[in-house]
Design an enzyme around this catalytic site. Structure first.
Site: not given
Ligand SMILES: [Zn+2]
Length: 203
Positions: A7-8, A13-14, A84, A180
């Protein structure tokens, strides 16, 4: 068993990786967390050491020597976690796939770079994975689920020709949705129509 968490930035995530490791430790299984030595954002030892549980966190160089160390050291544990993973060379995927034959391996990594292009090592690990956990963050602009990581320099979207990995370059990051995510020179973002084949298409 190989679990990939992708994911971003700001998707947790961690936190998800440590949650999964802690469950194993509570069941009495030995575990080690590896992370690239260039990442000093968090201390997995202090995060995971509550409840009297012990968790070994090892920082290794994000190169082939680090991959070898993960393969050799990791073989001593019931559970191997790597955070990571995008910082490591793609050969990490084969190393983790091998370890996963005999133990639980949990690997977390960024899906896309700031330009919106896939990180090869993360995608390779996800391809070998028995289970892929895809996490989203929250778009800083609209609050919808965010799958992209926006790089800002001086508060403005970073251009497409910057380095893929920046360490201490005065940059900041935000989670953004597809609409965005802005990369000057590549993606206009903000709902701007993209020209595809001479026709306007809604991005
Ligand atoms: Zn957005």
């Amino acid at each position: 068993m190989l679990v990939a968490i992708v994911g971003p930035m700001f998707a947790g995530k961690t936190t998800e990786l440590i949650r999964r490791v802690e469950r194993q430790i509570i069941a009495g299984r030995s575990a080690a967390i590896f992370k690239p030595s260039i990442d000093s954002r968090y201390d997995a030892l202090s995060v995971a050491a509550h409840n009297g549980l012990r968790l070994r966190a090892v920082a290794v160089p994000p190169d082939e020597s680090g991959v070898r160390e993960i393969a050799e050291e990791g073989a001593k544990y019931d559970v191997v976690a790597v955070d990571e993973v995008q910082f490591f060379p793609p050969s990490l995927a084969e190393a983790l796939d091998g370890l996963a034959d005999d133990r639980l391996v949990i690997a977390a990594g960024l899906n896309l770079d700031y330009r919106g292009e896939p990180f090869e090592t993360t995608m390779r690990v996800a391809a070998y994975a028995d289970k892929v956990v895809s996490l989203t963050a929250v778009c800083k602009i609209c609050g919808r689920p965010a799958t992209r990581t926006q790089r800002l320099i001086g508060g403005r979207p970073a251009p497409a020709d910057g380095p893929r990995i920046l360490v201490g370059g005065g940059e900041t990051y935000e989670a953004r949705c597809r609409r965005h995510h802005v990369v000057p020179g590549l993606r206009e973002g903000a709902g701007a129509p993209r020209r595809i084949g001479g026709r306007r298409a809604v991005g």
